[in-house]
Design a protein around this motif. Structure first.
Motif, PDB file in Angstrom:
ATOM      1  N   LEU A  11       0.606  -1.371   0.003  1.00 15.00           N
ATOM      2  CA  LEU A  11      -0.146  -0.134   0.071  1.00 15.00           C
ATOM      3  C   LEU A  11       0.704   1.346  -0.020  1.00 15.00           C
ATOM      4  CD1 LEU A  11      -2.861  -0.855   2.662  1.00 15.00           C
ATOM      5  CD2 LEU A  11      -2.723  -0.550  -0.449  1.00 15.00           C
ATOM      6  N   LYS A  30      -5.133   6.868   8.255  1.00 12.03           N
ATOM      7  CA  LYS A  30      -5.008   7.461   6.641  1.00 12.03           C
ATOM      8  C   LYS A  30      -5.942   5.988   5.924  1.00 12.03           C
ATOM      9  CE  LYS A  30      -0.891   8.792   5.640  1.00 12.03           C
ATOM     10  NZ  LYS A  30       0.049   8.884   4.863  1.00 12.03           N
ATOM     11  N   LEU A  31      -5.827   5.006   6.490  1.00 15.67           N
ATOM     12  CA  LEU A  31      -5.760   3.487   6.226  1.00 15.67           C
ATOM     13  C   LEU A  31      -8.207   3.405   6.063  1.00 15.67           C
ATOM     14  CD1 LEU A  31      -3.184   0.850   7.004  1.00 15.67           C
ATOM     15  CD2 LEU A  31      -3.775   1.930   4.222  1.00 15.67           C
ATOM     16  N   TYR A  33      -9.473   5.777   6.693  1.00 20.32           N
ATOM     17  CA  TYR A  33      -9.884   6.826   6.028  1.00 20.32           C
ATOM     18  C   TYR A  33     -10.186   6.103   4.442  1.00 20.32           C
ATOM     19  CZ  TYR A  33     -10.585  10.634   2.165  1.00 20.32           C
ATOM     20  OH  TYR A  33     -10.972  11.274   1.341  1.00 20.32           O
ATOM     21  N   HIS A  34      -9.203   5.426   4.405  1.00 24.68           N
ATOM     22  CA  HIS A  34      -9.785   4.891   2.577  1.00 24.68           C
ATOM     23  C   HIS A  34     -10.517   3.296   2.415  1.00 24.68           C
ATOM     24  CE1 HIS A  34      -6.057   6.970   0.830  1.00 24.68           C
ATOM     25  NE2 HIS A  34      -5.529   6.915   1.666  1.00 24.68           N
ATOM     26  N   ASP A  36     -12.857   3.524   5.085  1.00 25.87           N
ATOM     27  CA  ASP A  36     -14.400   4.278   4.244  1.00 25.87           C
ATOM     28  C   ASP A  36     -14.468   4.212   3.328  1.00 25.87           C
ATOM     29  OD1 ASP A  36     -14.238   3.942   7.104  1.00 25.87           O
ATOM     30  OD2 ASP A  36     -14.238   6.147   7.602  1.00 25.87           O
ATOM     31  N   ARG A  37     -13.622   5.536   2.253  1.00 25.92           N
ATOM     32  CA  ARG A  37     -13.781   5.473   0.782  1.00 25.92           C
ATOM     33  C   ARG A  37     -14.248   4.227   0.231  1.00 25.92           C
ATOM     34  NH1 ARG A  37     -16.055   9.650   0.776  1.00 25.92           N
ATOM     35  NH2 ARG A  37     -15.193   8.712  -1.706  1.00 25.92           N
ATOM     36  N   MET A  38     -12.959   3.294   0.494  1.00 22.88           N
ATOM     37  CA  MET A  38     -14.144   1.458  -0.647  1.00 22.88           C
ATOM     38  C   MET A  38     -15.212   1.367   0.370  1.00 22.88           C
ATOM     39  SD  MET A  38     -11.629   1.940  -2.253  1.00 22.88           S
ATOM     40  CE  MET A  38     -11.988   0.300  -3.147  1.00 22.88           C
ATOM     41  N   TYR A  41     -17.651   3.610  -2.466  1.00 20.15           N
ATOM     42  CA  TYR A  41     -17.761   3.393  -3.400  1.00 20.15           C
ATOM     43  C   TYR A  41     -18.237   2.473  -3.557  1.00 20.15           C
ATOM     44  CZ  TYR A  41     -13.735   6.763  -4.622  1.00 20.15           C
ATOM     45  OH  TYR A  41     -12.895   8.181  -4.838  1.00 20.15           O
ATOM     46  N   CYS A  52     -13.621  -3.922  -5.429  1.00 18.53           N
ATOM     47  CA  CYS A  52     -14.101  -3.245  -3.980  1.00 18.53           C
ATOM     48  C   CYS A  52     -13.651  -4.284  -2.807  1.00 18.53           C
ATOM     49  CB  CYS A  52     -15.313  -2.285  -3.649  1.00 18.53           C
ATOM     50  SG  CYS A  52     -15.784  -1.347  -4.622  1.00 18.53           S
ATOM     51  N   VAL A  55      -9.458  -5.129  -2.780  1.00 21.02           N
ATOM     52  CA  VAL A  55      -8.999  -3.999  -1.970  1.00 21.02           C
ATOM     53  C   VAL A  55      -8.943  -3.425  -0.511  1.00 21.02           C
ATOM     54  CG1 VAL A  55      -8.842  -1.003  -1.780  1.00 21.02           C
ATOM     55  CG2 VAL A  55      -9.003  -2.247  -3.982  1.00 21.02           C
ATOM     56  N   ILE A  59      -6.313  -3.952   2.496  1.00 28.10           N
ATOM     57  CA  ILE A  59      -6.617  -3.154   3.654  1.00 28.10           C
ATOM     58  C   ILE A  59      -6.476  -3.204   5.137  1.00 28.10           C
ATOM     59  CG2 ILE A  59      -7.722  -0.732   4.874  1.00 28.10           C
ATOM     60  CD1 ILE A  59      -7.737   0.392   1.384  1.00 28.10           C
TER      61      ILE A  59
END
Length: 82
Positions: A11, A30-31, A33-34, A36-38, A41, A52, A55, A59
């Motif tokens: 990563l 930070k992970l 946050y990413h 949550d974004r995935m 999506y 998704c 990924v 993570i």
């Protein structure tokens, strides 16, 4: 102490930068946050579900590796801001 850092490296996190528990905690945030974004999506169907899930799994595995490193550093330092 040696830890498996394969997923962290995948990563783009350099394990040699993880010298303090505070920096390690910041990388975990930070992970999160990413992650949550995935999930968003995936829910909004902006990316294929299979992609998704791949990924998200990567993570989550990297977060487990970071958690082990963080726990060790936190125990050694005794607090986050040292």
């Amino acid at each position: 102490m040696r830890y498996n850092t394969e997923k962290i490296r995948a990563l783009g996190i350099d394990p040699s930068d993880l010298r303090t528990s505070l920096f390690c905690h910041w990388e975990m945030e930070k992970l999160d946050y990413h992650l949550d974004r995935m999930f968003s999506y995936m829910v909004e169907n902006r990316l294929p579900q299979a992609l998704c899930r791949i990924v998200i799994d990567e993570i989550e595995e990297a977060k487990e590796e970071l958690r082990k490193i963080f726990d060790y550093l936190y125990k050694k330092e005794g607090r986050l801001d040292k």
